[in-house]
Design an enzyme around this catalytic site. Structure first.
Site, PDB file in Angstrom:
ATOM      1  N   ASP A   1      -2.081  -3.473  11.068  1.00  0.00           N
ATOM      2  CA  ASP A   1      -3.375  -4.081  10.798  1.00  0.00           C
ATOM      3  C   ASP A   1      -4.420  -3.208  11.460  1.00  0.00           C
ATOM      4  OD1 ASP A   1      -4.700  -6.326   9.520  1.00  0.00           O
ATOM      5  OD2 ASP A   1      -5.405  -6.825  11.524  1.00  0.00           O
ATOM      6  N   SER A   2      -5.527  -3.002  10.774  1.00  0.00           N
ATOM      7  CA  SER A   2      -6.512  -2.076  11.320  1.00  0.00           C
ATOM      8  C   SER A   2      -7.921  -2.526  10.982  1.00  0.00           C
ATOM      9  CB  SER A   2      -6.270  -0.669  10.753  1.00  0.00           C
ATOM     10  OG  SER A   2      -6.312  -0.709   9.343  1.00  0.00           O
TER      11      SER A   2
ATOM     12  N   ARG B   1      -4.849   5.392  13.131  1.00  0.00           N
ATOM     13  CA  ARG B   1      -3.545   5.176  12.477  1.00  0.00           C
ATOM     14  C   ARG B   1      -2.571   6.287  12.841  1.00  0.00           C
ATOM     15  NH1 ARG B   1      -5.465   4.647   8.080  1.00  0.00           N
ATOM     16  NH2 ARG B   1      -5.976   2.455   8.249  1.00  0.00           N
TER      17      ARG B   1
ATOM     18  N   ASN C   1       0.833  -1.205   0.000  1.00  0.00           N
ATOM     19  CA  ASN C   1       0.000   0.000   0.000  1.00  0.00           C
ATOM     20  C   ASN C   1       0.873   1.264   0.000  1.00  0.00           C
ATOM     21  OD1 ASN C   1      -1.585   2.190   0.953  1.00  0.00           O
ATOM     22  ND2 ASN C   1      -3.080   0.752   1.775  1.00  0.00           N
TER      23      ASN C   1
HETATM   24  P1  IMP Z   1      -5.787  -3.480   6.597  1.00  0.00           P
HETATM   25  O1  IMP Z   1      -5.329  -2.870   7.869  1.00  0.00           O
HETATM   26  O2  IMP Z   1      -5.035  -2.972   5.425  1.00  0.00           O
HETATM   27  O3  IMP Z   1      -5.860  -4.970   6.703  1.00  0.00           O
HETATM   28  O4  IMP Z   1      -7.281  -2.996   6.317  1.00  0.00           O
HETATM   29  C1  IMP Z   1      -8.282  -3.031   7.261  1.00  0.00           C
HETATM   30  C2  IMP Z   1      -9.640  -2.591   6.744  1.00  0.00           C
HETATM   31  O5  IMP Z   1     -10.231  -1.818   7.794  1.00  0.00           O
HETATM   32  C3  IMP Z   1      -9.656  -1.678   5.517  1.00  0.00           C
HETATM   33  O6  IMP Z   1      -9.832  -2.386   4.335  1.00  0.00           O
HETATM   34  C4  IMP Z   1     -10.882  -0.811   5.779  1.00  0.00           C
HETATM   35  O7  IMP Z   1     -12.043  -1.466   5.380  1.00  0.00           O
HETATM   36  C5  IMP Z   1     -10.898  -0.700   7.289  1.00  0.00           C
HETATM   37  N1  IMP Z   1     -10.196   0.516   7.731  1.00  0.00           N
HETATM   38  C6  IMP Z   1      -9.021   0.585   8.412  1.00  0.00           C
HETATM   39  N2  IMP Z   1      -8.685   1.867   8.642  1.00  0.00           N
HETATM   40  C7  IMP Z   1      -9.657   2.621   8.084  1.00  0.00           C
HETATM   41  C8  IMP Z   1      -9.854   4.039   7.985  1.00  0.00           C
HETATM   42  O8  IMP Z   1      -9.065   4.879   8.430  1.00  0.00           O
HETATM   43  N3  IMP Z   1     -10.988   4.409   7.342  1.00  0.00           N
HETATM   44  C9  IMP Z   1     -11.889   3.549   6.825  1.00  0.00           C
HETATM   45  N4  IMP Z   1     -11.741   2.228   6.874  1.00  0.00           N
HETATM   46  C10 IMP Z   1     -10.637   1.762   7.509  1.00  0.00           C
END
Ligand code: IMP
Length: 198
Positions: free
Chosen positions: A69-70, A179, A9
């Site tokens: 991870d979020s 984040r 990303n």
């Molecule tokens: P990852 O951390 O890249 O695995 O993504 C986690 C998922 O959580 C993302 O695809 C979003 O759907 C959601 N997400 C995480 N952070 C945000 C944010 O700041 N805004 C909106 N959605 C979020």
């Protein structure tokens, strides 16, 4: 110090570079060091998944690696979608499909409390780990509002701002987001770690 970001990303890369360059940390991509690691996010917590990603890239590259991870946790749904935020409703749904499904599953529910969570983990080849977590509390809107952002931003309402994440500028969002907080805490902990290692 050089850290490999365990993610493809571009936005995450820029954010991490912006915050860590000031303390002499160079953030590079998996491609920069010639690795391409695909990790299954099998953890049940954000911390576990961040660790799984960082650890796999550290082992493959032999260099310190960092991952995050979020996701969004809704109180009335016992923390769902949580670690499944990116996969909520299955692979055929896009961002809009996912937040519509969430609104549907919350129809009639008056308890709208929720929070975004971000966990960051950095794994070092000597076994050391530096970890940080950030949270942003909010409430789930009843309908999407705002054009900016991604994911669940249009339905994540921040009462103090009286706006959804999708109605905030990037700067406004970074200042209060999960984040933004996790990155700031991580930069601080990494600074302490760098000092210990001197
Ligand atoms: P990852 O951390 O890249 O695995 O993504 C986690 C998922 O959580 C993302 O695809 C979003 O759907 C959601 N997400 C995480 N952070 C945000 C944010 O700041 N805004 C909106 N959605 C979020």
């Amino acid at each position: 110090m050089k850290l490999v970001l365990a993610s493809k990303n571009e936005k995450k890369l820029r954010e991490l570079r912006d915050i860590l360059s000031a303390q002499g940390v160079e953030v590079v991509t998996e491609a920069d060091v010639g690795v391409d690691v695909d990790v299954e996010e099998t953890g049940t917590t954000f911390e576990e998944n961040a660790f799984l990603k960082a650890h796999a890239v550290m082992q493959t590259s032999g260099l310190p690696a960092v991952a995050d991870d979020s996701g969004l946790c809704v109180d009335a749904l016992n923390g769902a979608p949580g670690v499944y935020s990116a996969r909520y409703g299955g692979p055929e749904l896009d961002d809009v499909g996912r937040y519509r499904l969430l609104l549907e599953n919350m129809r009639g529910q008056l308890d709208r409390r929720c929070k975004f969570v971000s966990a960051i983990c950095c794994c070092f080849p000597n076994g050391d780990r530096v970890e940080a977590r950030g949270e942003c509390p909010g409430t789930l809107a009843y309908a999407p509002r705002g054009e900016d952002g991604f994911g669940y931003d249009p339905i994540f309402f921040v009462p103090e701002q009286k706006k959804t994440f999708a109605q905030l500028t990037a700067e406004e969002k970074n200042a209060i987001s999960h984040r933004g907080k996790a990155l700031a805490a991580f930069a601080e902990k990494l600074r302490e770690y760098q000092n210990q290692m001197k």
